[in-house]
Write an enzyme that holds these catalytic residues in place. Structure first.
Site, PDB file in Angstrom:
ATOM      1  CE  LYS A 116      -3.647  -2.211   2.791  1.00 28.79           C
ATOM      2  NZ  LYS A 116      -4.664  -2.686   1.883  1.00 28.79           N
ATOM      3  CD  GLU A 200      -4.833   5.837   4.536  1.00 25.63           C
ATOM      4  OE1 GLU A 200      -3.995   5.904   3.616  1.00 25.63           O
ATOM      5  OE2 GLU A 200      -5.900   5.231   4.416  1.00 25.63           O
ATOM      6  CG  HIS A 235     -11.703  -2.294   8.552  1.00 25.18           C
ATOM      7  ND1 HIS A 235     -12.171  -1.007   8.448  1.00 25.18           N
ATOM      8  CD2 HIS A 235     -11.071  -2.379   9.739  1.00 25.18           C
ATOM      9  CE1 HIS A 235     -11.813  -0.344   9.529  1.00 25.18           C
ATOM     10  NE2 HIS A 235     -11.154  -1.146  10.335  1.00 25.18           N
ATOM     11  NE  ARG A 296      -7.903  -9.569  -4.751  1.00 29.26           N
ATOM     12  CZ  ARG A 296      -8.991  -9.151  -4.130  1.00 29.26           C
ATOM     13  NH1 ARG A 296     -10.181  -9.411  -4.632  1.00 29.26           N
ATOM     14  NH2 ARG A 296      -8.913  -8.444  -3.022  1.00 29.26           N
TER      15      ARG A 296
END
Ligand code: ADP
Ligand code: ADP
Ligand code: MG
Length: 671
Positions: A116, A200, A235, A296
């Site tokens: 990420k 973040e 999540h 994907r």
């Protein structure tokens, strides 16, 4: 086009890929583990190769075995599905080295998007908007804490190598940062073998909106619009829809173009998804930020298929075999609205704890399988299959399409109501509660929806005790009537009937029940005119029931009518009403007394699990209701009690033994 492909996956996605391959005349090879020897995906393919033990690391993740299987069967290409090897750049490289086509992006694109933090650095250069944050390589805790202060709390710490909702910690204030960082790093190293993190801004009440992209080997790239996947637990996505409600056309285009820019930045080929987190401002406008790219085919791709009228697996196969994209951007259109519900083996009322067991009943609504239609089901299991602890808890997906969101939502609720899943705890009822919640119905979507609506989502009871117990009693009487029905050509003895029929005397029958953990006794009385009177708690009324042609029971009790689908599993009666499903456990003295007296108690495991202890030994005299053994299943302990007085004849297992559902644990002789 390929003549033969190998599908390196299992479950619904392997079946789904096989369906398109079959339609296109491409032969398929399945691979399977010990636990999956009889799985549906094995039967869905033309050939199958056993590749190892049940745990993924012993089979589906062993890429040398997968490559050998492809070589041995003459497959030309490998479709990795999602999960498992799908985002493993080394596997993609190994395919190429072995002369096989990897049906997915180039290894370099997987690698570039795999972490990420690195991918965000790349996206920054490509001009794709990012969540304000720190994604550098310096991992000094003091520096990370300073960055968190600079970003401003609340912040989110994310494992750079993370996925599947794991390795994330939201932090509200500076004092908690150090501890959250340490715990996030521990989880990251354990789950992903890499403890690098990024920090973040934690977007408040965000929406998760992602863009489906596609590239080809000729340098073309398009976006196939968005999916809103904001309804999440831990999540992880629960419901997904397309298009995103309330999406302004200009923003759709901006997001689509940003996603194509992201794909182009890594020379993307094949199907991919660019995930964005969307901030909803008080003035109603929205800001979108790049979150990650999944290199994907995504679980929720069918909603995109439903609104575009396309088969994305067909596109994958065409692109992988070197053909250009079938359509240009200006030829793509959105038709209507689609919603997908993930059917998972889990217990929503226990923090979504994954569940295992055998699918005693598994009936689907009227639908098409793996194809576009108003109601589509992508499923990887059949009635009688075991849901093992080895793999993901998602067993099927229900996808509906309608002209409008309202129509799709109504159709989805109807389809969920028609599902009958018994034997494995599942989220079908929970999903119906989510659909009915104010937030979902009004498309007030964000990732906190489930938490906000929790009061109407968990521990819900659709029928209420009186009606549920009456339904279970009606089912009991119905099954007794059919058991007592004479075989063709034989004579029925009225004295051995168990439906309460007696000559002249009104008969009183007591039926003990358990409902939502509460025990009670219902009384059933045959009145002189033959009618049945039932008392449940404070309520007494006439119980009238008849069986419809489709097997459902029309029930009337205490001024209410309901039509019930019933599935009996042991002493538990599962009731499926249009308003929801519920269970009642019946302990009927009349129905069971005979069995125990004649053959002694049979004590069987209610579900697969481990024997923890026995509190008795052979030769012990026991009384009805006495605890005999403790089993552990699904992280919970279950006590096995004596169904009647008796003497323990033999213990058939030892503490620590794993037992299958229905295994006899000990023998009890009647005394
Ligand atoms: P999608 O974004 O397609 O909905 P999910 O994030 O739910 O996908 O993941 C798809 C499947 O892949 C799930 O079965 C999930 O458990 C698995 N998965 C995703 N990422 C990882 C990972 N990094 N490690 C292991 N499994 C993963
Ligand atoms: P994974 O690889 O596990 O899918 P993602 O980075 O895609 O991880 O994030 C998963 C989910 O976590 C998102 O769908 C969203 O609900 C939540 N999330 C991620 N980043 C943020 C953020 N900055 N602020 C708030 N929620 C976030
Ligand atoms: Mg994600």
């Amino acid at each position: 086009m390929f003549k033969k492909i190998l599908i390196a996956n299992r479950g619904e996605i392997a079946c789904r890929v096989a369906a398109t391959a079959r339609r296109m005349g491409v032969q398929t090879v399945a691979v399977y583990s010990d636990a999956d020897a009889d799985a549906q995906h094995v039967q869905a393919c033309d050939e199958a190769v056993h590749i190892g033990g049940s745990a993924p690391k012993d089979s589906y993740l062993r890429w040398e075995r997968v490559l050998e299987a492809a070589k041995a069967t003459g497959a030309q290409a490998i479709h990795p599905g999602y999960g498992f090897l799908s985002e493993n750049d080394k596997f993609a490289q190994a395919c190429a080295a072995a002369g096989l086509v990897f049906i997915g992006p180039p290894a370099s694109a997987i690698q570039a998007m795999g972490l990420k933090a690195e991918s965000k650095q790349l996206m920054e250069k490509a001009g794709v908007p990012l969540v304000p944050g720190y994604h550098g390589s310096d991992q000094d805790p003091a520096l990370l804490a300073r960055e968190a202060d600079r970003i401003g709390y609340p912040v989110l710490i994310k494992a750079s190598a993370g996925g599947g909702g794991k390795g994330m910690r939201a932090v509200d204030k500076a004092e908690d940062f150090a501890a959250a960082l340490a715990s996030c790093k521990r989880e990251a190293i354990n789950s992903f073998g890499d403890d690098a993190v990024l920090v973040e801004k934690y977007v408040q009440r965000p929406r998760h909106i992602e863009i489906q992209v596609f590239g080809d080997t000729q340098g073309n790239a398009v976006y196939l619009f968005e999916r809103d996947c904001s309804v999440q637990r831990r999540h992880q996505k629960v419901l997904e829809e397309a298009p995103a409600p309330g999406m302004p056309p200009a923003m759709r285009q901006q997001m689509g173009e940003a996603a194509v820019a992201a794909a182009r930045a890594v020379n993307y080929v094949g199907a991919g998804t660019v995930e964005f987190i969307v901030e909803q401002r008080p003035d109603g406008t929205m800001n979108f930020f790049f979150m990650e790219m999944n290199t994907r085919l995504q679980v929720e791709h069918p909603v995109t298929e439903a609104i575009t009228g396309l088969d994305l697996v067909e596109w994958q196969l065409r692109v992988a075999s070197g053909e250009p994209l079938p359509l240009r951007q200006d030829q793509l259109r959105i038709h209507g609205h689609a919603i997908e519900a993930r059917i998972c083996a889990e217990n929503p009322d226990k923090q979504f704890l994954p569940a295992t067991g055998t699918l005693h009943a598994y009936q689907l609504p009227d639908c098409v399988r793996f194809e576009r239609g108003p109601v589509r089901v992508d499923s990887g299991v059949r009635e009688g299959d075991a849901i093992s602890p080895f793999y993901d808890s998602m067993i099927a997906k229900l996808i509906v399409h309608g002209d409008t969101r309202e129509e799709a939502l109504a159709r989805l609720d109807q389809a969920l109501a028609a599902m009958r899943v018994v034997g494995v705890q599942n989220n079908v009822q929970f999903l119906r509660h989510v659909l009915a919640s104010r937030s979902f119905a009004q498309a007030d979507l964000d990732t906190a929806l489930i938490q906000r609506e929790q009061a109407v989502l968990f521990h819900q009871e659709p029928l209420g005790r009186e009606l549920a117990v009456a339904g279970a009693v009606a089912q009991l009487l119905q099954s007794e009537r059919s058991a007592a029905a004479p075989a063709p050509g034989s004579w029925a003895d009225p004295w051995s009937r168990r439906d309460g029929w007696r000559a002249y005397t009104p008969m009183l029958r007591r039926i003990d029940y358990q409902f939502h953990g509460e025990e009670g006794a219902a009384e059933l009385r045959v009145l002189h005119d033959g009618a049945l009177q039932l008392r449940v708690g404070e309520t007494t009324g006439v119980l009238a029931s008849s069986t419809r042609a489709d097997g459902r029971i029309d029930l009337q009790f205490a001024g209410r009518r309901v039509v019930l689908g019933c599935v009996r599993q042991g002493e538990t009666v599962h009731l499926f009403a249009p308003q929801g499903a519920t269970q009642v456990l019946l302990v009927d003295a009349l129905a069971h007394a005979g069995e125990h007296q004649s053959e002694g108690g049979r004590l069987t495991a209610p579900m697969p699990g481990k024997v923890v202890s026995f509190s008795v030994k052979a030769g012990d005299k026991v009384a009805k209701g006495q605890a005999l053994a403790v089993m552990e299943a699904m992280k919970m302990e279950h006590t096995i009690a004596a169904p009647a007085d008796g003497t323990v004849a033999e213990l058939l297992y030892a503490p620590g033994d794993q037992v299958a559902e229905g295994a006899e644990l000990l023998k009890l002789a009647a005394s």
